[in-house]
Design a protein around this motif. Structure first.
Motif, PDB file in Angstrom:
ATOM      1  N   MET B   1       0.833  -1.192   0.000  1.00 17.18           N
ATOM      2  CA  MET B   1       0.000   0.000   0.000  1.00 17.18           C
ATOM      3  C   MET B   1       0.875   1.251   0.000  1.00 17.18           C
ATOM      4  O   MET B   1       1.943   1.253   0.592  1.00 17.18           O
ATOM      5  N   GLN B  27      -7.173   6.661  -0.983  1.00 19.41           N
ATOM      6  CA  GLN B  27      -6.022   5.789  -1.173  1.00 19.41           C
ATOM      7  C   GLN B  27      -6.097   5.204  -2.571  1.00 19.41           C
ATOM      8  O   GLN B  27      -7.087   4.576  -2.921  1.00 19.41           O
ATOM      9  N   ILE B  30      -3.260   0.960  -4.468  1.00 20.87           N
ATOM     10  CA  ILE B  30      -3.182  -0.170  -3.546  1.00 20.87           C
ATOM     11  C   ILE B  30      -2.882  -1.435  -4.354  1.00 20.87           C
ATOM     12  O   ILE B  30      -3.512  -1.698  -5.364  1.00 20.87           O
ATOM     13  N   LYS B  31      -1.896  -2.166  -3.896  1.00 14.68           N
ATOM     14  CA  LYS B  31      -1.526  -3.396  -4.616  1.00 14.68           C
ATOM     15  C   LYS B  31      -2.077  -4.593  -3.846  1.00 14.68           C
ATOM     16  O   LYS B  31      -1.882  -4.693  -2.645  1.00 14.68           O
ATOM     17  N   ILE B  32      -2.749  -5.471  -4.556  1.00 18.18           N
ATOM     18  CA  ILE B  32      -3.244  -6.666  -3.878  1.00 18.18           C
ATOM     19  C   ILE B  32      -2.854  -7.913  -4.660  1.00 18.18           C
ATOM     20  O   ILE B  32      -2.601  -7.850  -5.854  1.00 18.18           O
ATOM     21  N   LYS B 151     -10.022  -8.185  -0.275  1.00 20.04           N
ATOM     22  CA  LYS B 151      -8.593  -8.001  -0.008  1.00 20.04           C
ATOM     23  C   LYS B 151      -8.273  -6.501   0.155  1.00 20.04           C
ATOM     24  O   LYS B 151      -7.479  -6.123   1.013  1.00 20.04           O
ATOM     25  N   VAL B 152      -8.898  -5.666  -0.663  1.00 20.93           N
ATOM     26  CA  VAL B 152      -8.682  -4.219  -0.549  1.00 20.93           C
ATOM     27  C   VAL B 152      -9.183  -3.739   0.816  1.00 20.93           C
ATOM     28  O   VAL B 152      -8.502  -2.968   1.508  1.00 20.93           O
ATOM     29  N   ASP B 154      -9.430  -5.581   3.463  1.00 18.50           N
ATOM     30  CA  ASP B 154      -8.491  -6.127   4.456  1.00 18.50           C
ATOM     31  C   ASP B 154      -7.262  -5.228   4.603  1.00 18.50           C
ATOM     32  O   ASP B 154      -6.768  -5.010   5.706  1.00 18.50           O
ATOM     33  N   GLU B 155      -6.779  -4.740   3.456  1.00 20.64           N
ATOM     34  CA  GLU B 155      -5.592  -3.863   3.477  1.00 20.64           C
ATOM     35  C   GLU B 155      -5.875  -2.599   4.276  1.00 20.64           C
ATOM     36  O   GLU B 155      -5.058  -2.140   5.066  1.00 20.64           O
ATOM     37  N   LEU B 156      -7.057  -2.019   4.032  1.00 21.03           N
ATOM     38  CA  LEU B 156      -7.432  -0.792   4.731  1.00 21.03           C
ATOM     39  C   LEU B 156      -7.561  -1.074   6.233  1.00 21.03           C
ATOM     40  O   LEU B 156      -7.057  -0.325   7.067  1.00 21.03           O
ATOM     41  N   SER B 158      -6.138  -3.405   7.909  1.00 19.83           N
ATOM     42  CA  SER B 158      -4.831  -3.673   8.476  1.00 19.83           C
ATOM     43  C   SER B 158      -4.075  -2.354   8.734  1.00 19.83           C
ATOM     44  O   SER B 158      -3.364  -2.205   9.729  1.00 19.83           O
ATOM     45  N   MET B 159      -4.298  -1.399   7.839  1.00 19.91           N
ATOM     46  CA  MET B 159      -3.680  -0.087   8.035  1.00 19.91           C
ATOM     47  C   MET B 159      -4.226   0.570   9.305  1.00 19.91           C
ATOM     48  O   MET B 159      -3.472   1.109  10.117  1.00 19.91           O
TER      49      MET B 159
END
Lengths: 228, 250
Positions: B1, B27, B30-32, B151-152, B154-156, B158-159
């Motif tokens: 990210m 954002q 974002i790489k997933i 997944k996107v 999840d990334e957010l 996790s941030m």
């Protein structure tokens, strides 16, 4: 002749539409699939009715059993149904009376306000594979369009799909609209989708609630028995 | 990210309680990565049961193709949780009604209201495959899209988790309108908190999102956050979204 039909059935079960498909184990590439075998069966003068009943339909019955036993899942079932659907398109011109081979006309639509397409398409593909003539009206279809369609094309069955609690109410509106136009009894209404239930089907006066496509086939068979 | 952390700022006035900046943030970039095992699971296969060869190669093809069509973006605003009754919950100027949300927010002082999407290119391709009669490939690509947008999110999430942890805080479960007792119609209220989100996700009258492969929701943050899961007390044993840890006892 028996060999071709047996192979046809086996390839329906494996979901191998053409010779390029891998099938269950991945070692069948290059061997004829359902499309090639259907052509071969026609060239061998096997009557199209036999090809359908003994090859395609019995194959799909096995697929249904495997699905019920959780050995097969939706993608496996779709692979088989797409193969059968391709074979039916080849066979249609050869059938003396194609209507006689159809188990009935099934119109399917996602109701007003709902834009979910995939579940409806899965059911449509499966029903086509099971021998129904399927007309897919599309997504976000308002009651008046459905009324118009039922009046003009007189389907035997109408499948309504909705995924959301906000849109399932449009199923009831559709059934009311059929009643108001005096054509409710001309068609059996089946409903399905994540938000709906057996109780909801009864509440809005649908003829059946279906959990999935194979359940829909069972429900339709019951209707046929009652009719007979 | 990319550059997410710098967009987030703490308000250090309240010690011990992580306070996010009140500004909304976009954002992009974002790489997933798509987890194929997750695609199999969404298609209905069990944890120990991979699809057969013919289906595996379709999943491989569609996952490979999906990367061309996925354009992840996220937008969020950070808001104070102003009151938690049950079922009435107030977040800034927004008012929600859900017993479960109230439970989720127990111990939280702030809430991130967010929307993420992978854009509309993937679903246009799904529609094209459908038109061509390739329903199986369409289903698989659509499923890959669902896994990607999760997944996107999840990334957010996790941030937000890292950010809260840096201040000794925690975050709650991610929760969305339409889950359990939270009426999907409250999407309208949630979207009011997204400043007409600049990443182009819109609501239909029925509260679906367009593009379809989008997730909206809310995550609480605070000194401590409950690990409440609605599945514990829910009777819908066959719910497709039932969390795995609650399946074993059914």
């Amino acid at each position: 002749m028996e060999d071709i039909i047996a192979l046809l059935k086996e390839n329906v079960i494996q979901g191998r539409k053409t010779k390029d498909d891998e099938g269950v184990d991945g070692d069948s590439i290059g061997m004829p699939g359902v499309i090639e075998l259907t052509q071969l069966a026609l060239e061998s003068n096997i009557p199209p009715e036999v090809i359908i009943e003994e090859g395609l339909t019995t194959g799909m019955q096995v697929v249904g059993d495997k699905f019920a036993a959780k050995e097969y899942f939706v993608p496996d079932m779709l692979a088989s149904a797409e193969a059968v659907s391709g074979a039916q398109d080849i066979l249609k011109p050869y059938l003396e009376d194609s209507d006689a081979m159809s188990k009935g006309k099934f119109a399917i639509a996602t109701v007003k306000g709902d834009i979910h397409d995939i579940g409806k398409n899965i059911v449509a593909t499966l029903l086509k594979g099971a021998g129904y003539e399927v007309d897919d009206l599309g997504i976000n279809i308002p009651p008046e369009k459905i009324v118009e369609y039922v009046r003009e094309y007189k389907p035997d069955f109408l499948g309504l799909s909705a995924l959301l609690t906000t849109t399932m109410l449009a199923m009831g509106e559709t059934i009311e609209a059929l009643k108001e136009n005096g054509i409710r009894d001309s068609v059996k209404v089946l409903i399905g989708g994540a938000a709906v239930s057996e109780e909801f089907a009864q509440q809005i006066g649908a003829d059946a609630y279906c959990v999935d496509g194979f359940h829909a086939i069972k429900v339709l068979e019951e209707f046929q028995k009652v009719k007979a | 990210m990319v550059n997410m952390e710098k967009e987030l700022m703490y308000n250090d006035e309240v010690k011990g309680v992580p306070e996010f900046s009140l500004a909304g943030s976009i954002q992009e970039g974002i790489k997933i990565e798509i987890d194929k095992a997750e695609v199999y699971r969404h298609l209905g296969y069990g944890r120990e049961q991979d699809p057969r060869a013919g289906i595996l190669s379709i999943v491989d093809d569609q996952v490979c193709k999906a990367y061309e069509f996925i354009n992840p973006a996220a937008y969020y605003t950070i808001n104070p949780i102003t009151s938690v009754g049950s079922p009435e919950v107030s977040v800034g100027e927004l008012h929600f009604t859900s017993h479960n949300l109230a439970q989720v927010f127990s111990g939280c002082s702030q809430a991130a209201i967010f929307v993420v999407t992978i854009g509309k290119a993937l679903e246009m391709e799904v529609d094209q495959l459908t038109k061509e009669g390739s329903i199986l490939s369409a289903l698989v690509l659509d499923t890959v899209g669902s896994v990607a947008v999760e997944k996107v999110a999840d990334e957010l999430e996790s941030m937000f988790r890292d950010f809260a942890a840096a201040k000794g805080g925690k975050i709650s479960w991610r929760y969305s309108p339409g889950y359990c007792d939270w009426d999907i119609a409250q999407q309208k209220e949630l979207f009011r908190g997204l400043d007409g989100n600049p990443i182009g996700v819109n609501l239909t009258d029925a509260c679906s999102m367009k593009p379809r492969k989008s997730i909206s929701g809310i995550i609480g943050g605070g000194e401590f956050c409950s690990v409440f899961s609605a599945c514990r007390s829910c009777n819908r044993k066959n719910c497709p979204n039932r969390r795995e840890e609650f399946l074993a006892n059914d």
